[in-house]
Scaffold this active site. Structure first.
Site, PDB file in Angstrom:
ATOM      1  N   GLY A 143     -46.845  52.264 -75.731  1.00 29.22           N
ATOM      2  CA  GLY A 143     -45.925  52.192 -74.582  1.00 29.22           C
ATOM      3  C   GLY A 143     -46.574  52.674 -73.294  1.00 29.22           C
ATOM      4  N   ARG A 187     -42.088  56.323 -66.506  1.00 33.42           N
ATOM      5  CA  ARG A 187     -41.479  57.434 -65.750  1.00 33.42           C
ATOM      6  C   ARG A 187     -42.462  58.538 -65.383  1.00 33.42           C
ATOM      7  NH1 ARG A 187     -36.365  59.174 -68.984  1.00 33.42           N
ATOM      8  NH2 ARG A 187     -37.140  57.791 -70.610  1.00 33.42           N
ATOM      9  N   GLU A 239     -29.019  51.600 -81.705  1.00 34.26           N
ATOM     10  CA  GLU A 239     -29.602  52.047 -80.445  1.00 34.26           C
ATOM     11  C   GLU A 239     -28.512  52.257 -79.397  1.00 34.26           C
ATOM     12  OE1 GLU A 239     -32.954  52.844 -79.917  1.00 34.26           O
ATOM     13  OE2 GLU A 239     -32.706  52.752 -82.087  1.00 34.26           O
TER      14      GLU A 239
HETATM   15  C1  UD1 Z   1     -36.922  55.039 -80.118  1.00 37.74           C
HETATM   16  C2  UD1 Z   1     -35.988  54.670 -81.253  1.00 37.74           C
HETATM   17  C3  UD1 Z   1     -34.697  55.492 -81.139  1.00 37.74           C
HETATM   18  C4  UD1 Z   1     -35.024  56.967 -81.150  1.00 37.74           C
HETATM   19  C5  UD1 Z   1     -36.025  57.293 -80.046  1.00 37.74           C
HETATM   20  C6  UD1 Z   1     -36.515  58.715 -80.195  1.00 37.74           C
HETATM   21  C7  UD1 Z   1     -36.379  52.320 -81.774  1.00 37.74           C
HETATM   22  C8  UD1 Z   1     -35.914  50.923 -81.591  1.00 37.74           C
HETATM   23  N1  UD1 Z   1     -35.685  53.268 -81.162  1.00 37.74           N
HETATM   24  O1  UD1 Z   1     -36.324  54.619 -78.908  1.00 37.74           O
HETATM   25  O2  UD1 Z   1     -33.859  55.195 -82.219  1.00 37.74           O
HETATM   26  O3  UD1 Z   1     -33.845  57.719 -80.950  1.00 37.74           O
HETATM   27  O4  UD1 Z   1     -37.181  56.451 -80.128  1.00 37.74           O
HETATM   28  O5  UD1 Z   1     -37.308  59.082 -79.127  1.00 37.74           O
HETATM   29  O6  UD1 Z   1     -37.331  52.542 -82.468  1.00 37.74           O
HETATM   30  N2  UD1 Z   1     -43.994  51.939 -78.639  1.00 37.74           N
HETATM   31  C9  UD1 Z   1     -45.030  51.090 -78.904  1.00 37.74           C
HETATM   32  N3  UD1 Z   1     -44.863  49.756 -78.690  1.00 37.74           N
HETATM   33  C10 UD1 Z   1     -43.712  49.221 -78.233  1.00 37.74           C
HETATM   34  C11 UD1 Z   1     -42.626  50.102 -77.970  1.00 37.74           C
HETATM   35  C12 UD1 Z   1     -42.809  51.460 -78.190  1.00 37.74           C
HETATM   36  O7  UD1 Z   1     -46.107  51.498 -79.317  1.00 37.74           O
HETATM   37  O8  UD1 Z   1     -43.628  47.997 -78.091  1.00 37.74           O
HETATM   38  C13 UD1 Z   1     -44.179  53.379 -78.874  1.00 37.74           C
HETATM   39  C14 UD1 Z   1     -44.093  54.185 -77.589  1.00 37.74           C
HETATM   40  O9  UD1 Z   1     -45.390  54.351 -77.007  1.00 37.74           O
HETATM   41  C15 UD1 Z   1     -43.520  55.510 -78.080  1.00 37.74           C
HETATM   42  C16 UD1 Z   1     -42.669  55.100 -79.279  1.00 37.74           C
HETATM   43  O10 UD1 Z   1     -43.126  53.847 -79.684  1.00 37.74           O
HETATM   44  O11 UD1 Z   1     -44.528  56.369 -78.528  1.00 37.74           O
HETATM   45  C17 UD1 Z   1     -41.178  55.068 -78.935  1.00 37.74           C
HETATM   46  O12 UD1 Z   1     -40.945  54.064 -77.987  1.00 37.74           O
HETATM   47  P1  UD1 Z   1     -39.789  54.145 -76.903  1.00 37.74           P
HETATM   48  O13 UD1 Z   1     -39.829  52.937 -76.074  1.00 37.74           O
HETATM   49  O14 UD1 Z   1     -39.850  55.462 -76.227  1.00 37.74           O
HETATM   50  O15 UD1 Z   1     -38.501  54.095 -77.845  1.00 37.74           O
HETATM   51  P2  UD1 Z   1     -37.040  54.552 -77.467  1.00 37.74           P
HETATM   52  O16 UD1 Z   1     -36.390  53.485 -76.699  1.00 37.74           O
HETATM   53  O17 UD1 Z   1     -37.061  55.911 -76.899  1.00 37.74           O
END
Ligand code: UD1
Ligand code: MG
Length: 491
Positions: free
Chosen positions: A9, A13, A167
């Site tokens: 990700g 922010r 979610e």
């Molecule tokens: C995710 C969870 C949510 C949980 C929250 C906790 C999902 C769908 N949702 O949401 O249930 O409460 O984390 O913090 O899993 N990342 C990738 N590739 C992507 C998207 C994300 O590597 O395409 C990584 C990000 O770098 C990060 C992690 O996955 O380390 C979480 O991603 P983020 O987008 O923050 O998920 P949330 O929407 O917060």
């Protein structure tokens, strides 16, 4: 156990050019904290190391992993999987699928959740273990938050068993009231995970492939779902913004301060100390406010560190006093020495016992034997200094000729007068005295006074008299430039 760390990700922010997982907490990238715990958990015997899913800033993250593996061989086991486009957490995990051992469960961690403890993760892994007669389970790390906004919610049945994760953006008003949230950290049976990930669809409010959708699939397949919670809330806190990073830093530092105090270290204020590495202390060590410790630092028993000192990769002996505002980097300080205020010890400063280094004195790559002193305004570089030497105020070892560095040797019991320059390479013999203001370009013999100075003379002379201000003003008034008219008129 397979361990996959999601780190693709962007971290919008943070408003930074650096990928979020490389932002530092206690001097180390967030990802390094996660990897340290993951490597500890897997232990030395693990065949393969953690897999980091990289995407945003992949080149920077890979470069970090390369540098880290040069410093710590364990990091050589870490591999990466590329998620070229960030299409959600399920899609991210899918990129690592081919690297997973199907005979082992898979632990999913987030690169931006740095402080989950090994104890909590071991507990979660145990929970996922197959109980005799039962298949292995899916274990979720959950947490109860009074304000669960933004997180995925754990949806349970009437009997309390987990049914799904929903979610925030897809949740009904009723579901939004659920306070048990998904931390994102989970252990899954790998064989089933392969099947589930391939079946994910992006039909949700964010158009993403949610990893959390596998929970409902597991329920359907009859895989037991168990949950555990961490001992402390901070273990599951992710970093999304600068203020979250800053508050997690304070939590981390306060934890370290508490560990030190439990071990008997006296801290003037546990909220005003920063340890960016490891700090080992003997008994009755006192640390005043505002000190920063970096790398590996050892403070032996009875040592006192004054306010606002920075100490990096150094070993400080017993009963040493370091006065305020001193910078100590790569140095060894012998017992009972006095350092500062405003002293600077640079790499290779090696001081024996009872050495005094005073204000505005810089020591670099030099050995100073016991009971020697440099109390004011001096530079001692690339030198070997004997015992009981007194280095006067303003003394400089001129170690650099513009191209190469040279050594200065000062033998035992030497007295160096103030404002002396020792042009290296040069040696001052045992018991020698250098007169104040000497520029030493040749070796000084032992037990003699060596002095190089212009001969002192006295002349009759008249001190200039101060000129009156208006006289000065008239004298220095700009000249009028003649106008064209007046030039013509003159003609
Ligand atoms: C995710 C969870 C949510 C949980 C929250 C906790 C999902 C769908 N949702 O949401 O249930 O409460 O984390 O913090 O899993 N990342 C990738 N590739 C992507 C998207 C994300 O590597 O395409 C990584 C990000 O770098 C990060 C992690 O996955 O380390 C979480 O991603 P983020 O987008 O923050 O998920 P949330 O929407 O917060
Ligand atoms: Mg998040």
């Amino acid at each position: 156990m397979n361990i996959v760390i999601l780190a693709a990700g962007q971290g919008k922010r943070m408003k930074s050019a650096l990928p979020k997982v490389l932002q530092t907490l206690a001097g180390k990238p967030l990802l390094q904290h996660v990897l340290n715990t993951a490597l500890d958990l897997q232990g030395k015997s693990a065949k393969t190391g953690p897999i980091v899913v990289v995407g945003h800033g992949a080149a920077d993250v890979k470069q970090f992993l390369h540098i880290a593996s040069e410093q710590d061989a364990r990091f050589g086991k870490v591999s990466t999987a590329l998620q070229a486009e960030q299409k959600g957490t399920g899609h991210a995990l899918l990129q690592a699928l081919s690297k997973l051992d199907v005979n082992e469960p898979t632990l999913v961690l987030y690169g931006d959740v740095p402080l989950t403890s090994k104890k909590t993760l071991s507990k979660l892994a145990k929970l996922a273990d197959g109980v005799p007669g039962q298949d292995s389970a899916l274990a979720l790390l959950t947490q109860n938050f009074s304000n669960p906004t933004g997180y995925g919610r754990i949806v349970r049945d009437m009997d309390g068993s987990v049914k799904a994760i929903v979610e925030e953006k897809d949740a009904s008003p009723d579901q939004k009231r659920i306070q048990e949230i998904n931390t994102g950290i989970m252990v899954l049976p790998t064989n089933s995970l392969k099947k589930w990930l391939k079946a994910l669809r992006a039909s949700n409010a964010q158009g993403e492939y949610y990893l959390t959708d596998v929970i409902a699939m597991a329920v359907k397949d009859g895989v037991p779902i168990r949950t555990a919670q961490a001992d402390s809330e901070y273990e599951t806190v992710g970093v999304n913004s600068r203020d979250q990073l800053a508050s997690l830093e304070r939590v981390y530092q306060l934890n370290q301060a508490n560990v030190l105090m439990d071990a008997g270290v006296c801290l003037a204020d546990p909220a005003r100390i920063d340890i960016r590495g490891t700090l080992e202390c003997g008994t009755d060590v006192f640390i005043d406010v505002g000190c920063v410790f970096e790398g590996c630092v050892t403070l032996a028993s009875g040592t006192k560190i004054g306010p606002y000192c920075i100490v990096r990769n150094s070993v400080i002996g017993k009963n040493v006093t370091i006065h305020p505002y001193s910078h100590i980097d790569g140095a060894q300080v012998g017992a009972n020495s006095l350092i500062g205020p405003y002293a600077r010890l640079r790499p290779g400063a090696d001081l024996a016992n009872d050495v005094h280094i005073g204000n505005f004195v810089e020591v670099k790559n030099s050995k100073i034997a016991s009971n020697s002193k440099a109390n004011h305004l001096a530079y001692v570089g690339d030198s070997i200094v004997g015992s009981r030497v007194n280095i006067g105020a303003g003394t400089i070892t001129c170690n650099y000729d513009g191209v190469n560095k040279h050594q200065t040797i000062i033998e035992d019991d030497v007295f160096i007068g103030s404002d002396t320059q020792l042009v290296a390479p040069v040696r001052v013999g045992r018991g020698a005295t250098l007169g104040a203001g000497t520029t030493l370009t040749k070796d000084a013999p032992p037990n003699q006074l060596t002095v190089s100075r212009a001969k002192q003379i006295s002349l009759q002379w008249q001190r200039p008299v101060k000129q009156e201000k208006n006289v000065v003003a008239k004298k220095s008034a700009p000249k009028k430039v003649a106008s064209k008219k007046s030039v013509k008129a003159k003609k």
